[in-house]
Write an enzyme that holds these catalytic residues in place. Sequence first.
Site, PDB file in Angstrom:
ATOM      1  N   GLU A   1      42.286  -4.710  34.575  1.00 38.04           N
ATOM      2  CA  GLU A   1      41.471  -5.366  33.554  1.00 38.04           C
ATOM      3  C   GLU A   1      40.260  -5.990  34.241  1.00 38.04           C
ATOM      4  O   GLU A   1      40.371  -6.454  35.376  1.00 38.04           O
ATOM      5  CB  GLU A   1      42.244  -6.470  32.816  1.00 38.04           C
TER       6      GLU A   1
ATOM      7  N   TYR B   1      34.123   0.321  39.577  1.00 34.29           N
ATOM      8  CA  TYR B   1      35.333   1.009  39.119  1.00 34.29           C
ATOM      9  C   TYR B   1      34.994   2.394  38.562  1.00 34.29           C
ATOM     10  O   TYR B   1      35.682   3.373  38.859  1.00 34.29           O
ATOM     11  CB  TYR B   1      36.073   0.180  38.077  1.00 34.29           C
TER      12      TYR B   1
END
Length: 146
Positions: free
Chosen positions: A104, A116
Amino acid sequence: MIQIREMTSADLEQVCELEKNIFSTPWSRESFESSMKEKDTLFIVAETEEEISGYLGIYFLGEEADISNVAVAKDYRRQHIAQHLLECVLIQAKKRGVKTVTLEVRETNKAAIGLYESMGFYEAGVRKDYYKAPTEDALIMWKQNL
């Protein structure tokens, strides 16, 4: 020079100080100690000149894994430390037979989201009001087929 290694209890003072400096709701020392004792967890640190410059925690759950913590000290950002930490745990995950990794991230943390995505994670959902102080949604990001 950056050295990536497994976190030890001797690192916790620096790690907790870093945690307090970065996050609005930091983990306690007890939380780190408890998590580090679990057999299916791995916490690693990036050490730069005998100083902890970053750390990452991951929980292994069979063919899945969940990255719980990624942090880099402000003075060491933009030096690829988070990328090195991620690369290290993704290698470990693959060795353990993990096929999917989740994490998250605050929806406003564009630098982390960009990192990411560059490493093959994609947005798979939203956790409403996941973060506090300030309240903010979390993007759920996945990486499959390690």
